[in-house]
Enzyme design. Sequence first.
Site, mmCIF file in Angstrom:
data_model
loop_
_atom_site.group_PDB
_atom_site.id
_atom_site.type_symbol
_atom_site.label_atom_id
_atom_site.label_comp_id
_atom_site.label_asym_id
_atom_site.label_seq_id
_atom_site.Cartn_x
_atom_site.Cartn_y
_atom_site.Cartn_z
ATOM 1 N N SER A 173 34.126 37.974 40.312
ATOM 2 C CA SER A 173 35.185 38.830 40.850
ATOM 3 C C SER A 173 34.642 39.942 41.733
ATOM 4 O O SER A 173 33.520 40.421 41.546
ATOM 5 C CB SER A 173 35.968 39.455 39.688
ATOM 6 O OG SER A 173 36.903 40.407 40.144
ATOM 7 N N ASN A 174 35.490 40.374 42.662
ATOM 8 C CA ASN A 174 35.200 41.571 43.443
ATOM 9 C C ASN A 174 35.311 42.833 42.591
ATOM 10 O O ASN A 174 34.856 43.902 43.001
ATOM 11 C CB ASN A 174 36.169 41.677 44.627
ATOM 12 C CG ASN A 174 35.788 40.768 45.781
ATOM 13 O OD1 ASN A 174 34.656 40.291 45.864
ATOM 14 N ND2 ASN A 174 36.732 40.524 46.680
ATOM 15 N N ASP B 9 38.061 33.276 39.796
ATOM 16 C CA ASP B 9 38.384 34.583 40.353
ATOM 17 C C ASP B 9 39.193 35.334 39.298
ATOM 18 O O ASP B 9 39.794 34.719 38.403
ATOM 19 C CB ASP B 9 39.196 34.398 41.640
ATOM 20 C CG ASP B 9 39.815 35.688 42.123
ATOM 21 O OD1 ASP B 9 39.060 36.645 42.380
ATOM 22 O OD2 ASP B 9 41.056 35.753 42.212
ATOM 23 N N ALA B 10 39.250 36.649 39.396
ATOM 24 C CA ALA B 10 39.961 37.438 38.386
ATOM 25 C C ALA B 10 41.382 37.800 38.812
ATOM 26 O O ALA B 10 42.365 37.325 38.238
ATOM 27 C CB ALA B 10 39.168 38.700 38.061
ATOM 28 N N TYR B 11 41.507 38.645 39.842
ATOM 29 C CA TYR B 11 42.802 39.240 40.174
ATOM 30 C C TYR B 11 43.679 38.281 40.970
ATOM 31 O O TYR B 11 43.321 37.841 42.055
ATOM 32 C CB TYR B 11 42.587 40.552 40.932
ATOM 33 C CG TYR B 11 41.829 41.554 40.085
ATOM 34 C CD1 TYR B 11 42.446 42.178 39.006
ATOM 35 C CD2 TYR B 11 40.490 41.822 40.331
ATOM 36 C CE1 TYR B 11 41.751 43.067 38.206
ATOM 37 C CE2 TYR B 11 39.782 42.713 39.537
ATOM 38 C CZ TYR B 11 40.419 43.334 38.469
ATOM 39 O OH TYR B 11 39.718 44.202 37.669
ATOM 40 N N ARG C 19 47.963 46.131 47.416
ATOM 41 C CA ARG C 19 47.103 44.945 47.382
ATOM 42 C C ARG C 19 46.500 44.659 48.758
ATOM 43 O O ARG C 19 45.302 44.354 48.878
ATOM 44 C CB ARG C 19 47.906 43.735 46.898
ATOM 45 C CG ARG C 19 47.143 42.418 46.885
ATOM 46 C CD ARG C 19 45.939 42.441 45.969
ATOM 47 N NE ARG C 19 45.370 41.103 45.806
ATOM 48 C CZ ARG C 19 44.221 40.844 45.203
ATOM 49 N NH1 ARG C 19 43.493 41.831 44.695
ATOM 50 N NH2 ARG C 19 43.779 39.601 45.088
#
Length: 228
Positions: free
Chosen positions: A122-123, A15-17, A46
Amino acid sequence: MAEPQFDDIAACVFDAYGTLFDFASTVARCRDQLGDKADQLNTIWRAKQLEYAWTSSLMGRHSDFWHITGAALDFAFEALGIEDPALRARLMQLYLDIDSFDDVTPVLEHLREAGMKRVILSNGSVTMLVSATKHAGIGKLLDDTISIEEAGLYKPHPAAYRLAVDKLKLPAHQICFLSANGWDTAGGAAFGFQVVRVNRTGQPAEKLGVGPVAEISSLSELPALLGL
């Protein structure tokens, strides 16, 4: 070295964030302007970002993550009584130039040297991910960067996770999926990945009936977990 807990893993999908990139760093770099509203802004921004992403998928009205991130920031500004177009523009630019965590580059280098495939799922939109990986200097350490835009549905929808299986041409059980987000680890586990939660802040386990097979507090623990 710790005993490895995984067998037959052929790729690590990140995942990224929150996992590779520190979304809190964006607000932190504007703390001088935000003052005592900084922490509240970070929390609301967030929370609304995720809420809007999930809701758009559930409604069947997809909107890309860049637009959603801006809409969530607008909500947070209004909730806190902030009217500052220049600050909004700065925060959005900082989200493109987001900071990575200190453990990211060394671990990606280690995995590359060990011959392990390394992919982001990622989203985030393509533009956001290209900018983030460039700013962090990790693009050359990745085999691929996958945005859910190709599916048009946000994680934790199974269609989003399937993108990694299709791109890597691997069965789900040969993929180690890593995320700092509890909801994401549940989604990945339900899909069939071997999931590791990168629990940087010591959050309690989610109560969703499915979850990670291992938990680490830093990515630096990953190579030992994989026996690399």
